[in-house]
Enzyme design. Structure first.
Site, PDB file in Angstrom:
ATOM      1  N   ASN A 181      -9.306  72.894  37.123  1.00 43.38           N
ATOM      2  CA  ASN A 181      -9.699  71.770  35.884  1.00 43.38           C
ATOM      3  C   ASN A 181      -8.510  71.297  35.491  1.00 43.38           C
ATOM      4  O   ASN A 181      -7.548  71.807  35.070  1.00 43.38           O
ATOM      5  CB  ASN A 181     -10.396  72.704  34.931  1.00 43.38           C
ATOM      6  CG  ASN A 181     -10.546  72.091  33.573  1.00 43.38           C
ATOM      7  OD1 ASN A 181     -11.617  71.441  33.474  1.00 43.38           O
ATOM      8  ND2 ASN A 181      -9.868  72.194  32.641  1.00 43.38           N
ATOM      9  N   GLU A 182      -8.646  69.672  35.221  1.00 39.75           N
ATOM     10  CA  GLU A 182      -7.917  69.039  34.427  1.00 39.75           C
ATOM     11  C   GLU A 182      -6.300  69.289  34.705  1.00 39.75           C
ATOM     12  O   GLU A 182      -5.593  69.867  34.126  1.00 39.75           O
ATOM     13  CB  GLU A 182      -7.926  69.089  32.985  1.00 39.75           C
ATOM     14  CG  GLU A 182      -9.311  68.682  32.602  1.00 39.75           C
ATOM     15  CD  GLU A 182      -9.528  68.362  30.940  1.00 39.75           C
ATOM     16  OE1 GLU A 182      -8.436  68.965  30.262  1.00 39.75           O
ATOM     17  OE2 GLU A 182     -10.713  68.314  30.402  1.00 39.75           O
ATOM     18  N   GLU A 388     -17.447  67.658  32.092  1.00 39.03           N
ATOM     19  CA  GLU A 388     -17.296  68.082  30.894  1.00 39.03           C
ATOM     20  C   GLU A 388     -17.680  66.784  29.957  1.00 39.03           C
ATOM     21  O   GLU A 388     -16.986  65.862  30.226  1.00 39.03           O
ATOM     22  CB  GLU A 388     -15.803  68.550  30.511  1.00 39.03           C
ATOM     23  CG  GLU A 388     -15.280  70.016  30.882  1.00 39.03           C
ATOM     24  CD  GLU A 388     -14.240  70.446  30.334  1.00 39.03           C
ATOM     25  OE1 GLU A 388     -13.786  69.754  29.568  1.00 39.03           O
ATOM     26  OE2 GLU A 388     -13.622  71.259  30.972  1.00 39.03           O
TER      27      GLU A 388
END
Length: 484
Positions: A181-182, A388
Site C-alpha cells: 500500500n502506497e 482508496e
C-alpha cells in the site's frame, strides 16, 4: 500535466445530476488497514512494528495516541463483517499485519496470527464478501527496521518469505492481492521527511527504500504466482499506489518543471519500473546529487515488472506546485511530505483556493479523472481499481445519527469522475471507499475521521453515517440514481 483539467464532467454543482450506472461486474468495496483498526498490539504473540515504536516516541503522534485499542477489530471482526454485509459491501480490502505473522520479520510464523486472518477470510466468505488483502500497509516489524529497514535490500527478501507464508495459508480462498500500500508514503514519509514511521530524514535512504519496496513486490509476487500455478489456482496481484495529478500553478517554465519533478518523485518512480521495467531518466538526473542508483542490481527491474496484473489507485486530491517561492507554499509539503533534498529543490505547493476537507486537502474530482485517464494512456490495457478514495470531515453523532452531507458530496463527485473515466475508455474495474470506519489516522492519531461508519473509541459503538447508507444504496444499485 496542465494547470486546468479538461475533464468532461459538466457542472458538478448542477441539480439534479444525471443518473449513472456502472458496469455490471464492477467491484464495490470498502477498505481499512491493520494498524489503524485492529488494536490488540501485544496479543497472541504479535511483535512490535515501526508504528508501535513511533507512537511510543513523544511528540510523533498527536495527543500521544497509539494503535491500541483503535477499533478493537481484532476482537470485533465478526460484528464488523456483519455490518459490511448489512450495507451490501461486495469486497473488503484489508491488510495483514506482518508483526502478527512474524514478530521478528523472519522465521517460523505465529500460528495465532495466521489463525486470525484465517477466521476473518472465512467470515467474509460466509457473508458473501470477497476478501482483497494487502500484504503490507506500513507496519514493518521493528526488528527489520533495526536491521536497516526498507533501505536494506534484505528486507525485500524477508518480505517475499512473509508473502509465501501468508499465501500458503490463505491462497486457496483468495484471488485478488495487493502486495504494497502506497510505497511512496513508506519510502518518502518514512525515510525522507520523517513525518511517518520510522521517522528518518535520510534522502538517499528514501530512494533506496523506494526501490527495495518495488523489489519486494516483485519477489513476493513471483513466489505467490508460482504457488498458485502449482495448485492450479488463479491469482491476480497488484500494488495500491497513491498516484495523483500534479499540476503547475501557472504555465511558466519554472512551474512546469516543478510539476515534472514532483510527478517523477510521486508517480513515475513507481509506475515506470512496475509496468515498463525502467526508472525515468529525468528522475535519475534530478536526484544525482543524492544517489547514483547503485542499489539497483542486475535483474531487479525485470523482477519488479514481471508480475503486475492490475494497479490500485489511492486518490484523495490533486496538487498544484510552483518553482517560484513568491507563489507561497512551503519547501516540504506538510501533507504530502515532499522533501527539497530529494530532487524537488525550489518546489513549493500552492493553495488553489478550493474547498478543503478536514485534512486541508483541496476537493477537486477532476484530479481523479485526470489520474485515471493518464494511467490508461501511459499503460494501455492495465486494469485499474480505485483502492482508496474518501475524505475526512468534522463528524458528530446527533440523536444517534451522523449527517455528513459533505462526505456524500465528495463521494458522489468522485464516483461521477470515475464513471466519466470509464465512459472515456479507462479500464476501471472497481472502487473501494476509504474507509469502512473511523480509525487511527497515523501521525494525526484519532483526530481525523474518514469512515462511512462512526466509531466511538470509548464505547466502541459503531454508527453508520448518512454517507454509509448512501454508499450502501450505490453499491446495491450499481450506480447513482434519483439523486441518491
Amino acid at each position: 500535466m496542465t494547470s486546468q483539467s479538461t475533464t468532461p464532467l459538466g457542472n458538478l454543482e448542477e441539480t439534479p445530476k444525471p443518473d449513472i450506472r456502472f458496469p455490471s461486474d464492477f467491484v464495490w468495496g470498502v477498505a481499512t488497514a491493520s494498524f489503524q483498526i485492529e488494536g490488540s498490539t501485544t496479543a497472541d504473540g504479535r511483535g512490535p512494528s515501526i508504528w508501535d515504536t513511533f507512537c511510543a516516541t513523544p511528540g510523533k503522534v498527536e495527543n500521544g495516541d497509539t494503535g491500541d485499542p483503535a477499533c478493537d477489530h481484532y476482537n470485533r471482526y465478526r460484528d464488523d463483517v456483519a455490518l459490511m454485509r448489512e450495507l451490501g459491501v461486495g469486497a473488503y480490502r484489508f491488510s495483514i499485519a506482518w508483526p502478527r505473522i512474524q514478530p521478528e520479520g523472519k522465521g517460523t510464523p505465529v500460528e495465532a496470527g495466521l489463525d486470525f486472518y484465517d477466521r476473518l477470510v472465512d467470515c467474509l466468505l460466509e457473508a458473501g464478501i470477497e476478501p482483497w488483502p494487502t500484504l503490507y500497509h506500513w507496519d514493518l516489524p521493528q526488528a527489520l527496521e533495526d536491521a536497516g529497514g526498507w533501505p536494506n535490500r534484505d528486507t525485500a527478501k524477508r518480505f517475499a518469505d512473509y508473502a509465501e507464508i501468508v499465501y500458503r495459508r490463505l491462497g486457496d480462498r483468495i484471488t485478488n492481492w495487493n502486495t504494497l500500500n502506497e510505497p511512496w508514503c513508506s519510502a518518502f514519509l518514512g525515510y525522507a521527511s520523517g513525518v511517518h514511521a520510522p521517522g528518518r530524514q535520510e534522502p538517499a535512504a528514501a530512494l533506496a527504500a523506494a526501490h527495495h519496496l518495488m523489489l519486494g513486490h516483485g519477489l513476493a509476487a513471483a513466489v505467490m504466482r508460482d504457488l498458485a500455478g502449482q495448485a492450479g489456482r488463479s491469482v491476480r496481484i497488484g500494488v495500491a499506489h497513491n498516484q495523483t495529478t500534479v499540476r503547475p500553478y501557472t504555465d511558466s517554465e519554472a512551474d512546469r518543471d516543478a510539476a515534472r519533478r514532483i510527478d517523477a518523485l510521486r508517480n513515475r518512480i513507481f509506475t515506470e519500473p512496475l509496468v515498463k521495467g525502467r526508472y525515468p531518466e529525468d528522475l535519475i538526473e534530478d536526484v544525482a546529487a543524492v544517489t547514483d542508483y547503485s542499489f539497483v542490481q542486475d535483474g531487479d527491474l525485470k523482477t519488479i515488472s514481471a508480475n503486475l496484473d492490475m494497479m490500485g489507485v489511492n486518490f484523495y486530491n490533486p496538487s498544484w506546485v510552483s518553482g517560484n517561492r513568491e507563489n507561497g507554499g512551503s519547501d516540504r509539503l506538510p501533507d504530502e511530505g515532499y522533501s527539497p533534498s530529494v530532487g524537488s529543490e525550489h518546489v513549493v505547493e500552492v493553495d488553489p483556493g478550493l474547498p478543503v476537507t478536514a485534512m486541508g486537502w483541496p476537493i477537486d474530482p477532476t484530479g481523479l479523472y485526470d489520474t485515471l485517464t493518464r494511467l490508461a494512456n501511459d499503460y494501455p490495457g492495465l486494469p485499474l481499481y480505485i483502492t482508496e478514495n474518501g475524505a475526512a470531515f468534522e463528524d458528530k453523532v446527533v440523536d444517534g445519527a451522523v449527517h455528513d452531507t459533505e462526505r456524500i458530496a465528495y463521494l458522489d463527485s468522485h464516483l461521477r469522475a470515475a464513471h466519466a473515466a470509464i465512459e472515456a475508455g479507462v479500464p476501471l474495474k472497481g472502487y473501494f471507499a476509504w474507509s469502512f470506519m473511523d480509525n487511527f489516522e497515523w501521525a494525526l492519531g484519532y483526530g481525523k475521521r474518514f469512515g462511512i461508519v462512526h466509531v466511538d473509541y470509548e464505547s466502541q459503538t459503531r454508527t453508520v453515517k448518512d454517507s454509509g447508507w448512501w454508499y450502501s444504496r450505490v453499491m446495491r444499485n450499481g450506480g447513482i440514481f434519483g439523486q441518491e
